[in-house]
Design an enzyme around this catalytic site. Structure first.
Site, PDB file in Angstrom:
ATOM      1  N   ASP A 106      93.469 -40.428 136.586  1.00 22.61           N
ATOM      2  CA  ASP A 106      92.179 -41.109 136.669  1.00 22.61           C
ATOM      3  C   ASP A 106      91.440 -41.106 135.336  1.00 22.61           C
ATOM      4  O   ASP A 106      90.821 -42.099 134.970  1.00 22.61           O
ATOM      5  CB  ASP A 106      91.308 -40.467 137.756  1.00 22.61           C
ATOM      6  N   CYS A 145      96.926 -31.665 135.936  1.00 23.22           N
ATOM      7  CA  CYS A 145      97.797 -32.043 137.049  1.00 23.22           C
ATOM      8  C   CYS A 145      98.060 -33.541 137.078  1.00 23.22           C
ATOM      9  O   CYS A 145      98.666 -34.052 138.007  1.00 23.22           O
ATOM     10  CB  CYS A 145      97.217 -31.558 138.371  1.00 23.22           C
ATOM     11  N   GLU A 199      88.373 -35.537 135.638  1.00 21.44           N
ATOM     12  CA  GLU A 199      89.065 -36.826 135.643  1.00 21.44           C
ATOM     13  C   GLU A 199      88.100 -37.999 135.477  1.00 21.44           C
ATOM     14  O   GLU A 199      88.491 -39.147 135.541  1.00 21.44           O
ATOM     15  CB  GLU A 199      89.906 -36.986 136.913  1.00 21.44           C
ATOM     16  N   HIS A 205     100.189 -44.587 143.795  1.00 20.60           N
ATOM     17  CA  HIS A 205     100.673 -43.481 144.622  1.00 20.60           C
ATOM     18  C   HIS A 205     102.109 -43.607 145.096  1.00 20.60           C
ATOM     19  O   HIS A 205     102.774 -42.603 145.317  1.00 20.60           O
ATOM     20  CB  HIS A 205      99.672 -43.167 145.727  1.00 20.60           C
TER      21      HIS A 205
HETATM   22  C1  PEP Z   1      94.750 -37.466 138.559  1.00 19.30           C
HETATM   23  O1  PEP Z   1      93.863 -38.299 138.710  1.00 19.30           O
HETATM   24  O2  PEP Z   1      95.269 -37.205 137.455  1.00 19.30           O
HETATM   25  C2  PEP Z   1      95.287 -36.712 139.701  1.00 19.30           C
HETATM   26  C3  PEP Z   1      96.139 -35.738 139.537  1.00 19.30           C
HETATM   27  O3  PEP Z   1      94.891 -37.066 140.947  1.00 19.30           O
HETATM   28  P1  PEP Z   1      95.392 -38.357 141.745  1.00 19.30           P
HETATM   29  O4  PEP Z   1      96.614 -38.893 141.045  1.00 19.30           O
HETATM   30  O5  PEP Z   1      95.700 -37.892 143.131  1.00 19.30           O
HETATM   31  O6  PEP Z   1      94.227 -39.259 141.667  1.00 19.30           O
HETATM   32 MG    MG Z   2      92.681 -38.355 140.489  1.00 15.72          MG
END
Ligand code: PEP
Ligand code: MG
Length: 585
Positions: free
Chosen positions: A457, A504, A433, A191
């Site tokens: 994920d 995303c 995911e 993150h």
């Molecule tokens: C993902 O897992 O691709 C996603 C967009 O969510 P995060 O990165 O917040 O887990």
């Molecule tokens: Mg995710």
């Protein structure tokens, strides 16, 4: 000069002095105190020492009881520190002479204490350093009450050097003061990397031991293009990089064409390009970079680092502010996705830090309908202020989707009874995911309005590669044939059932892979705002036909490297040289 190579997390080059956050630091604020406050600070020290002594005795007792014999020696070093008059007097001396707050004085004294021990030629004492750090942390926590990331108190622009940064710490750093990030741990989709990318701050992660090499105030270069960090660079190296920054800034300016328009291929296939945001302060970037809306709003940042759960009203205000700003474009609000590397600090929630397979995301929400419904009500109320869609993270099968939808229906009923406004036709989507969701996408598609593929994920689960672990980062391959096959089948299942399919995950901002995704028929790509222009322009310069052909061929390769090499070759031919170079693929 020392050079270290890590993992590229966010493009750009940052040059500046280091602000070091050591792993054992509790982000200690330095405050100047008045003479009259000296006794209060000394009292706080005594209080923290007594409290910590009590804590340790408690643990000692518990261990003795459970294991059945005296394990007291384990805590010898802990008590050694708590009762060490020299240490305590040193702290008091600093409070009195330097007129600083007790936390700061304690952190300085303990650092000296540890440094002295490490220099001694005594194996036993050196090994006790870890215990000393533990007890020091306890004392500090008791004085600070909790980890307080807001104490990262930057007066001038700096490069943040840290072992690890939790999302709530990253969120609390004043971004306008950050020239770059250099972090020991983490991969491309941890993150810190995601936030750095969203804000357009250069970042290198997975540097392993950068916190051990860098000293506070050292001059640093963070090269987010090559993943290199240079400590104490030579004049020659600095000049080289200053030039790179000048070229890069020109490119950024050139790319900020005010009206980029929609991403439509030369033969008329339109792809929505939206933005991912985490923090309310990023909302301004959505329009600035020409995104068609928000494809992922990670709401967990409203919850992280807080002592209490935010109320419905608080959430409603946060969401509607974003919705109004982006109106008339849509905002996809993802319900709280905690767990993994995003851990809540509110009392009574025992989340497992670092566990991506545990009690997280939708599982947490369904287990805590009180928290979940408060959020759903806030999102629904915000849907009266603009175009909102709801998205659930980490759906692993149809039952979870049904349960989550039931709670949406219940929340709608409540609001209707209370006479509160909301969009009764609000679209509901599932993030795909988890491999089980990918493989049952045809069932899920019949019960929701859209899919958004979360590759961050999906890649970690399908390849069994922890997304935050720098040691296995080389295995984290978005172009892996297994990942591509899953993506293709998710898109096909969605389309067969007449729902749109977006993505995303960070993969959507990788130019060669975005080209492939267009060819697979993706309807929407959502990414960090600074990447939007590049991807829009790329789509405007290609044809759907050539992307389809390339995607088909790409799926025939058995290793990721060949997939990417092939796609790069196709793009090199299809694009003019300047634009191809600008993509840095
Ligand atoms: C993902 O897992 O691709 C996603 C967009 O969510 P995060 O990165 O917040 O887990
Ligand atoms: Mg995710």
């Amino acid at each position: 000069m020392i050079k270290r190579k890590g993992i590229v997390a966010s493009g750009g080059v940052g040059i500046g002095k280091a602000y070091l956050i050591r792993e054992d630091d509790l982000y200690v604020p330095k405050k100047n105190i008045a003479h009259a406050d000296i006794s209060r600070e000394i009292y706080r020290l005594e209080e923290a020492l007594i409290k910590t002594r009590g804590q340790i005795s408690g643990i000692q007792e518990k261990i003795s009881k459970e294991i059945g014999f005296d394990h007291g020696r384990i805590f010898e070093a802990h008590f050694l520190v708590l009762e060490d008059r020299m240490l305590i007097e040193d702290v008091i001396k600093q409070i009195k002479n330097k007129k600083v707050n007790v936390e700061y004085a304690f952190s300085q004294s303990i650092r000296k204490y540890i440094d002295t021990l490490l220099k001694l030629n005594d194996e036993y004492l050196r090994e006790r350093v870890i215990d000393i750090k533990d007890v020091a942390r306890r004392v500090m926590q008791s004085m600070l009450k909790e980890k307080s990331p807001e104490f990262i108190n930057l007066k001038e622009k700096r490069i943040i050097v840290a072992h690890d940064l939790t999302p709530s710490q990253t969120a609390a750093i004043p971004k306008e003061k950050v020239l770059g990030f250099a972090v020991d741990v983490g991969g491309r989709t941890s993150h810190t990397a995601i936030i750095a990318r969203s804000l357009g701050i250069p970042a290198v992660v997975g540097l392993k031991d950068i916190t051990k090499i860098v000293k506070e105030q050292n001059q640093l270069i963070v090269d987010g293009f090559s993943g290199i960090v240079v400590v104490k660079p030579t004049k020659k190296r600095l000049d080289e990089y200053e030039k790179k920054i000048a070229i890069y800034s020109k490119e950024i300016e050139a790319a900020k064409k005010p009206k980029i328009g929609k991403a439509v291929t030369k033969d008329g296939k339109a792809v929505e390009i939206s933005a991912n945001i985490e923090l309310p302060e990023e909302v301004g970037l959505v329009k600035k970079y020409g995104a068609d809306g928000i494809g992922l709003y990670r709401t967990e940042y409203v919850f992280l680092g807080k002592k209490e759960m935010p109320s419905e009203e608080e959430q409603y205000k946060a969401y509607s502010r974003i919705v109004k700003k982006v109106n008339p474009d849509p905002v996809i609000i993802r319900t709280i996705d905690v767990g993994g590397d995003k851990i809540l600090s509110q009392p009574g929630l025992t989340q497992e830090a670092g566990s991506f397979l545990g009690w997280r995301a939708i599982r947490f929400c369904l287990a805590r309908p009180d928290i979940f419904k408060t959020q759903l009500r806030a999102i629904l109320r915000a849907s009266a202020e603009g175009k909102v869609k709801i998205m659930f993270p980490m759906i692993s099968g149809v039952e979870e989707l049904r349960q989550a939808k039931k709670l949406v229906t219940a929340s709608k009923k409540e609001l209707a009874k209370e006479g509160k406004k909301f969009d009764s036709d609000i679209e509901i989507g599932a993030m795909i995911e988890v491999p089980s969701a990918a493989l049952t996408a045809d069932f899920l598609a019949k019960e929701c309005n859209f899919f958004s593929i979360g590759t961050n994920d999906l890649i970690q689960y399908s390849l069994a590669v922890d997304r935050t672990n720098e040691k296995v980062a080389y295995l984290y391959e978005p172009g892996h044939p297994a990942v591509l096959k899953l993506i293709k089948s998710i898109i096909d299942s969605g389309h067969k059932n007449n729902i749109w399919v977006g993505m995303c995950g960070e993969m959507s901002a990788e130019p060669v892979l975005a080209f492939l995704l267009v060819g697979l028929g993706i309807d929407e790509l959502s990414m960090p705002p600074p990447q939007v222009l590049k991807i829009k322009e790329l789509i405007q310069k290609i044809t759907f036909e050539e992307a389809k052909k390339a995607a088909q061929k790409a799926l025939s390769f058995s290793v990721a490297r060949d997939v990417e090499k092939y796609l790069r070759g196709v793009l090199r031919k299809a694009l003019d040289k300047d634009f191809f170079d600008f993509l840095r693929v």
